[in-house]
Design a protein around this motif. Structure first.
Motif, PDB file in Angstrom:
ATOM      1  N   GLU A  91     -29.219  -8.540  30.513  1.00 61.37           N
ATOM      2  CA  GLU A  91     -29.483  -7.768  31.729  1.00 61.37           C
ATOM      3  C   GLU A  91     -28.902  -6.371  31.549  1.00 61.37           C
ATOM      4  N   GLN A  92     -29.683  -5.335  31.832  1.00 63.32           N
ATOM      5  CA  GLN A  92     -29.234  -3.963  31.634  1.00 63.32           C
ATOM      6  C   GLN A  92     -28.684  -3.384  32.933  1.00 63.32           C
ATOM      7  N   GLY A  93     -27.966  -2.261  32.795  1.00 56.75           N
ATOM      8  CA  GLY A  93     -27.414  -1.598  33.969  1.00 56.75           C
ATOM      9  C   GLY A  93     -26.169  -2.304  34.475  1.00 56.75           C
ATOM     10  N   GLU A  94     -25.836  -2.039  35.716  1.00 58.60           N
ATOM     11  CA  GLU A  94     -24.678  -2.678  36.333  1.00 58.60           C
ATOM     12  C   GLU A  94     -24.915  -4.188  36.387  1.00 58.60           C
ATOM     13  N   ASN A  95     -23.971  -4.927  35.821  1.00 61.38           N
ATOM     14  CA  ASN A  95     -24.196  -6.364  35.703  1.00 61.38           C
ATOM     15  C   ASN A  95     -22.878  -7.106  35.859  1.00 61.38           C
ATOM     16  N   SER A  96     -22.759  -7.868  36.919  1.00 64.10           N
ATOM     17  CA  SER A  96     -21.529  -8.620  37.173  1.00 64.10           C
ATOM     18  C   SER A  96     -21.443  -9.885  36.328  1.00 64.10           C
ATOM     19  N   ASP A  97     -22.509 -10.195  35.587  1.00 62.54           N
ATOM     20  CA  ASP A  97     -22.528 -11.420  34.779  1.00 62.54           C
ATOM     21  C   ASP A  97     -22.035 -11.199  33.352  1.00 62.54           C
ATOM     22  N   LEU A  98     -21.634  -9.980  33.027  1.00 59.44           N
ATOM     23  CA  LEU A  98     -21.122  -9.715  31.687  1.00 59.44           C
ATOM     24  C   LEU A  98     -19.820 -10.490  31.474  1.00 59.44           C
ATOM     25  N   LEU A  99     -19.747 -11.163  30.332  1.00 55.86           N
ATOM     26  CA  LEU A  99     -18.585 -12.001  30.026  1.00 55.86           C
ATOM     27  C   LEU A  99     -17.738 -11.317  28.955  1.00 55.86           C
ATOM     28  N   TYR A 100     -16.438 -11.285  29.182  1.00 60.00           N
ATOM     29  CA  TYR A 100     -15.501 -10.666  28.243  1.00 60.00           C
ATOM     30  C   TYR A 100     -14.549 -11.735  27.713  1.00 60.00           C
ATOM     31  N   GLU A 101     -13.990 -11.433  26.537  1.00 64.97           N
ATOM     32  CA  GLU A 101     -12.997 -12.342  25.940  1.00 64.97           C
ATOM     33  C   GLU A 101     -11.828 -11.537  25.434  1.00 64.97           C
ATOM     34  N   LEU A 102     -10.654 -11.935  25.839  1.00 72.45           N
ATOM     35  CA  LEU A 102      -9.432 -11.340  25.321  1.00 72.45           C
ATOM     36  C   LEU A 102      -8.889 -12.259  24.225  1.00 72.45           C
ATOM     37  N   ALA A 105     -11.615 -16.099  28.589  1.00 73.21           N
ATOM     38  CA  ALA A 105     -12.874 -15.428  28.905  1.00 73.21           C
ATOM     39  C   ALA A 105     -12.962 -15.213  30.406  1.00 73.21           C
ATOM     40  N   TYR A 106     -13.606 -14.122  30.801  1.00 75.63           N
ATOM     41  CA  TYR A 106     -13.649 -13.785  32.224  1.00 75.63           C
ATOM     42  C   TYR A 106     -14.785 -12.810  32.501  1.00 75.63           C
ATOM     43  N   PHE A 107     -15.238 -12.851  33.738  1.00 74.26           N
ATOM     44  CA  PHE A 107     -16.138 -11.820  34.228  1.00 74.26           C
ATOM     45  C   PHE A 107     -15.280 -10.650  34.706  1.00 74.26           C
ATOM     46  N   ASP A 108     -15.909  -9.510  34.873  1.00 74.79           N
ATOM     47  CA  ASP A 108     -15.143  -8.322  35.248  1.00 74.79           C
ATOM     48  C   ASP A 108     -14.388  -8.531  36.560  1.00 74.79           C
ATOM     49  N   SER A 109     -15.005  -9.242  37.487  1.00 71.75           N
ATOM     50  CA  SER A 109     -14.374  -9.472  38.794  1.00 71.75           C
ATOM     51  C   SER A 109     -13.145 -10.372  38.699  1.00 71.75           C
ATOM     52  N   GLY A 110     -13.066 -11.173  37.619  1.00 76.01           N
ATOM     53  CA  GLY A 110     -11.939 -12.084  37.463  1.00 76.01           C
ATOM     54  C   GLY A 110     -10.942 -11.640  36.417  1.00 76.01           C
ATOM     55  N   ARG A 111     -11.040 -10.385  36.007  1.00 74.64           N
ATOM     56  CA  ARG A 111     -10.187  -9.879  34.925  1.00 74.64           C
ATOM     57  C   ARG A 111      -8.698 -10.002  35.258  1.00 74.64           C
ATOM     58  N   GLU A 112      -8.301  -9.526  36.427  1.00 69.01           N
ATOM     59  CA  GLU A 112      -6.877  -9.520  36.781  1.00 69.01           C
ATOM     60  C   GLU A 112      -6.312 -10.935  36.828  1.00 69.01           C
ATOM     61  N   MET A 113      -7.062 -11.866  37.397  1.00 68.13           N
ATOM     62  CA  MET A 113      -6.618 -13.251  37.460  1.00 68.13           C
ATOM     63  C   MET A 113      -6.458 -13.838  36.055  1.00 68.13           C
ATOM     64  N   ALA A 114      -7.394 -13.514  35.179  1.00 69.03           N
ATOM     65  CA  ALA A 114      -7.333 -14.015  33.802  1.00 69.03           C
ATOM     66  C   ALA A 114      -6.129 -13.448  33.067  1.00 69.03           C
ATOM     67  N   MET A 115      -5.848 -12.157  33.273  1.00 69.32           N
ATOM     68  CA  MET A 115      -4.700 -11.531  32.618  1.00 69.32           C
ATOM     69  C   MET A 115      -3.391 -12.209  33.030  1.00 69.32           C
ATOM     70  N   ASP A 116      -3.262 -12.405  34.331  1.00 71.80           N
ATOM     71  CA  ASP A 116      -2.031 -13.028  34.846  1.00 71.80           C
ATOM     72  C   ASP A 116      -1.854 -14.437  34.282  1.00 71.80           C
ATOM     73  N   LYS A 117      -2.938 -15.175  34.211  1.00 71.95           N
ATOM     74  CA  LYS A 117      -2.869 -16.556  33.734  1.00 71.95           C
ATOM     75  C   LYS A 117      -2.488 -16.605  32.256  1.00 71.95           C
ATOM     76  N   ASN A 164     -11.723 -18.090  32.808  1.00 72.92           N
ATOM     77  CA  ASN A 164     -10.343 -18.153  33.284  1.00 72.92           C
ATOM     78  C   ASN A 164      -9.622 -19.420  32.833  1.00 72.92           C
ATOM     79  N   GLU A 165     -10.044 -19.921  31.668  1.00 68.75           N
ATOM     80  CA  GLU A 165      -9.367 -21.061  31.049  1.00 68.75           C
ATOM     81  C   GLU A 165      -8.866 -20.639  29.676  1.00 68.75           C
TER      82      GLU A 165
END
Length: 270
Positions: free
Chosen positions: A255-266, A217-229, A122-123
């Motif tokens: 880590e396989q399966g459902e994973n909240s630690d996956l990092l994305y980059e826009l 960059a953001y985790f899935d849970s922080g996607r909306e906050m990252a988009m707004d910023k 989120n930076e």
């Protein structure tokens, strides 16, 4: 018998097994120069060693030994030359394939290092990214996440069938206008990057232009906050995107399966 070498001596000198020499004899590929009629011991001459080299080289590159036998049986040196030229082409092609694999592995290594070394989320930051060659498949508005994955896998099949190496990055093109105007992420297509030097393939290989990208960059849970910023930063700093926006998953975990630690980059080209 001084000019002859026993099967054991021949095996040792040429770094082959006795079993292999017996097999070549049975195949008719390399008959002993002399077989003792009383002991059935096999003996070879030094002149036969060059044919052992041919056999060894053929095995190393996977050339059919039966094909080599037919060439040797013909006693035609021109056919042997033609056989060697064909094998040289096969070797050259394999060298190129292995070089491409090495290049692809290097790119994947770089992406893993980038994904694991990057810590801040989120930076906003800026990246210079080189031109990327890609294969792309359009998405439909009704497509769900499972459809995204199926289309990504279908691209893998196209890549393999056309003997192209995956460069290590998959992601999505977003509708940039909708993102900037309404803050919504709408995926237009999926893409995978390729190791391509010269585009001489029959498939439609496209490009993502190189240049300066504004990123977050953001985790899935922080996607909306990252988009707004990111949108706020672009507008406040009067930044004019150049029409390319992609979201990619970084290599930060296995880590396989459902994973909240996956990092994305826009990434947005500016």
């Amino acid at each position: 018998m001084g000019k002859y070498f026993s099967i054991g001596e021949t095996a040792k000198i040429n770094n082959v097994s006795i079993q292999a020499l017996r097999l070549y004899d049975k195949m008719g590929l390399l008959k002993p120069a002399y077989v003792d009629p009383h002991t059935n011991y096999r003996y070879y001459t030094i002149n036969q060693f060059m044919y052992l080299d041919l056999i060894k080289y053929s095995k190393q590159i996977g050339a059919p030994l039966k094909e080599l036998k037919n060439v040797l049986d013909s006693k035609d040196i021109i056919k042997l030359l033609s056989f060697i030229k064909i094998q040289q082409k096969i070797v050259d092609k394999e060298v190129i394939r292995l070089k491409n694999i090495s290049t692809a592995i290097g790119h994947i290594e770089d992406k893993i290092k980038y994904g694991t070394e990057y810590k801040e989320t989120n930076e906003i930051y800026f990246r210079q990214i080189e031109k990327r060659f890609i294969i792309e498949i359009a998405l439909n508005k009704k497509d769900e996440e499972s459809d995204f994955q199926i289309k990504l896998r279908s691209m893998d099949k196209i890549i393999e069938e056309n003997e192209i190496m995956f460069e290590g990055e998959s992601g999505y093109f977003i509708c940039l206008d909708l993102f900037l105007d309404e803050g919504k992420i709408s995926y237009e297509s999926v893409y995978s990057t390729l190791c391509v030097e010269n585009n001489n393939k029959e498939i439609d290989i496209k490009e993502i232009s190189g240049g300066n990208f504004i990123c977050i960059a953001y985790f899935d849970s922080g996607r909306e906050m990252a988009m707004d910023k990111l949108i706020k930063y672009i507008k406040e700093n009067n930044i004019h995107p150049l029409g390319i926006g992609v979201e990619t998953q970084l290599f930060n975990t296995i880590e396989q399966g459902e994973n909240s630690d996956l990092l994305y980059e826009l990434q947005i080209l500016i």
